[in-house]
Design a protein around this motif. Structure first.
Motif, PDB file in Angstrom:
ATOM      1  N   TYR A  22     -22.893 -21.861   3.868  1.00 33.52           N
ATOM      2  CA  TYR A  22     -23.051 -22.598   5.126  1.00 33.52           C
ATOM      3  C   TYR A  22     -24.319 -22.144   5.857  1.00 33.52           C
ATOM      4  N   CYS A  23     -24.529 -20.839   5.914  1.00 29.93           N
ATOM      5  CA  CYS A  23     -25.733 -20.315   6.577  1.00 29.93           C
ATOM      6  C   CYS A  23     -26.993 -20.834   5.889  1.00 29.93           C
ATOM      7  N   MET A 177     -19.200 -24.985  18.100  1.00 30.21           N
ATOM      8  CA  MET A 177     -20.616 -24.883  17.767  1.00 30.21           C
ATOM      9  C   MET A 177     -20.775 -24.470  16.305  1.00 30.21           C
ATOM     10  N   GLY A 178     -19.953 -23.522  15.877  1.00 25.03           N
ATOM     11  CA  GLY A 178     -19.966 -23.122  14.474  1.00 25.03           C
ATOM     12  C   GLY A 178     -19.545 -24.249  13.557  1.00 25.03           C
ATOM     13  N   MET A 179     -18.556 -25.032  13.996  1.00 23.22           N
ATOM     14  CA  MET A 179     -18.119 -26.169  13.184  1.00 23.22           C
ATOM     15  C   MET A 179     -19.225 -27.198  13.016  1.00 23.22           C
ATOM     16  N   MET A 180     -20.061 -27.367  14.036  1.00 25.14           N
ATOM     17  CA  MET A 180     -21.175 -28.308  13.910  1.00 25.14           C
ATOM     18  C   MET A 180     -22.182 -27.811  12.880  1.00 25.14           C
ATOM     19  N   ALA A 181     -22.411 -26.503  12.843  1.00 25.10           N
ATOM     20  CA  ALA A 181     -23.304 -25.945  11.827  1.00 25.10           C
ATOM     21  C   ALA A 181     -22.713 -26.148  10.431  1.00 25.10           C
ATOM     22  N   ILE A 182     -21.403 -25.938  10.295  1.00 21.77           N
ATOM     23  CA  ILE A 182     -20.742 -26.155   9.007  1.00 21.77           C
ATOM     24  C   ILE A 182     -20.814 -27.626   8.609  1.00 21.77           C
ATOM     25  N   THR A 183     -20.630 -28.519   9.586  1.00 19.48           N
ATOM     26  CA  THR A 183     -20.710 -29.952   9.312  1.00 19.48           C
ATOM     27  C   THR A 183     -22.094 -30.325   8.784  1.00 19.48           C
ATOM     28  N   GLY A 184     -23.130 -29.850   9.483  1.00 19.29           N
ATOM     29  CA  GLY A 184     -24.485 -30.140   9.025  1.00 19.29           C
ATOM     30  C   GLY A 184     -24.777 -29.533   7.663  1.00 19.29           C
TER      31      GLY A 184
END
Length: 372
Positions: A22-23, A177-184
């Motif tokens: 994810y990162c 906010m973390g979920m949005m990063a995972i989504t992207g």
């Protein structure tokens, strides 16, 4: 005991690898910048369902009507889902030809309301948000550009929680906010496709071609991720995530722990209907790792090795902080990291409890109605 240690090691390595991916894919996802010469040529329909949103509907509609989009190419279709408050009368107070207000005629719930709104929509592109959201002025352009210029068939974009100075609200904002990063990251890496119905878009032709929300009628939600998975089956290379603050909408965090529980239980209720097994596998891995960490932490009091427990906690802390730190820099929310340590513990409990509860069919309340 050897088997137990082996299972913990397997889940820990899997979780670490997943979070690392994810990162990586979030960092590799390029920020979205609008071409300053972009002039939209397609008509859009912004569709939203509203039920008992008198506190938010005025500010939501004001932000929609203030969009930097040609007025002659834009309409807003609002369907009132049998509101029991002043939602409809507040919306009717707007004197703007771009706004169409409809009363839900058939069925109940968000999907029924959206289906009626889509049927009435005249635009080539459908843009979706919720009646409690605030939208930046360039939101419509940001979502339309990938469809009009890059032929994308589904566009997802960030949703952020607005919050006050309470731990519950801040923890939700940090988590999401973390979920949005995972989504992207998942969309960029093409190995997990998620989205949020408060911020997405697709051509109306895709809705018609794929028979709309058919096949998910039994669920209160699912108009977002389940439809995305329909699109992904036929157009796997034409799905994108708009990584831009100009495309990020904000919605209020829930105020009570009871409301939080109901919200997350509702979100998890659709997981059994996912057709994308990779998404299910990833969600299952996160839940299983969290359960193993929770159980091993309790087992400390019964002689379980503290080194294994400390190792698991260290792994989770490093993995989660890496992703949240990157996301907070992009979304300009670094202040949320101040609650990282208590939020880390809260997140573990939330994943274990909600994930376990979602395995068993049960009723939950949403917008004054009971759903299963």
């Amino acid at each position: 005991m050897l088997y137990i240690y082996g299972l913990i090691l397997f889940l820990s390595l899997g979780y670490g690898a997943l979070m690392a991916s994810y990162c990586f894919f979030w960092a590799r996802l390029a920020p979205s910048f609008l071409n300053p010469n972009y002039q939209p040529k397609k008509k859009i329909s912004i569709v939203l369902a509203a039920r008992n949103e008198e506190e938010h509907i005025e500010s939501c509609l004001r932000s929609l009507l203030a969009q930097d989009y040609p007025p002659e190419l834009m309409e807003i279709v609002l369907v009132d889902d049998h509101s029991e408050d002043a939602t409809r009368s507040i919306a009717q107070g707007f004197q703007d030809d771009r706004l169409q207000i409809i009363a839900l005629q058939k069925g109940l719930g968000k999907k029924a309301a959206l289906a009626q709104a889509i049927a009435a929509a005249q635009g080539e592109y459908l843009l979706f948000t919720d009646a409690d959201c605030q939208l930046p002025p360039l939101w419509a352009k940001q979502l339309c550009f990938p469809m009009e210029q890059e032929n994308m068939q589904f566009v997802a974009a960030p949703v952020l929680f607005s919050y006050h100075n309470r731990f519950l609200e801040k923890a939700q904002a940090l988590d999401f906010m973390g979920m949005m990063a995972i989504t992207g990251a998942g969309i960029n890496g093409q190995y997990m496709r998620m989205c949020n119905g408060a911020n997405m878009a697709y051509p109306k032709a895709r809705y018609i071609e794929l028979n709309g929300f058919a096949g998910m009628d039994q669920l209160a939600s699912g108009d977002d991720m389940l439809f995305l998975q329909k699109v992904a089956e036929k157009y796997p290379q034409q799905i994108t995530f708009v990584k831009s603050l100009e495309a990020a909408v904000q919605t209020p965090a829930v105020q009570t722990y009871a409301a939080f529980w109901r919200q997350r239980l509702r979100w998890s209720s659709k997981s059994g209907a996912y057709k994308d097994r990779r998404t299910e596998l990833q969600l299952g891995l996160v839940w299983a790792f969290s359960c193993s960490l929770f159980i091993s932490s309790i087992a400390l009091f019964f002689g379980f090795s503290p080194y294994w427990v400390l190792g698991q906690w260290a792994l989770k802390a490093l993995a989660d902080y890496g992703l949240l730190s990157s996301a907070s820099r992009f979304f300009q929310r670094r202040q949320l990291l101040r609650i990282f340590w208590p939020a880390l513990l809260a997140h573990l409990l939330y994943i274990v409890l909600v994930g376990t509860a979602s395995l068993f069919p049960q009723n939950y309340q949403w917008k004054g109605r009971s759903w299963r």
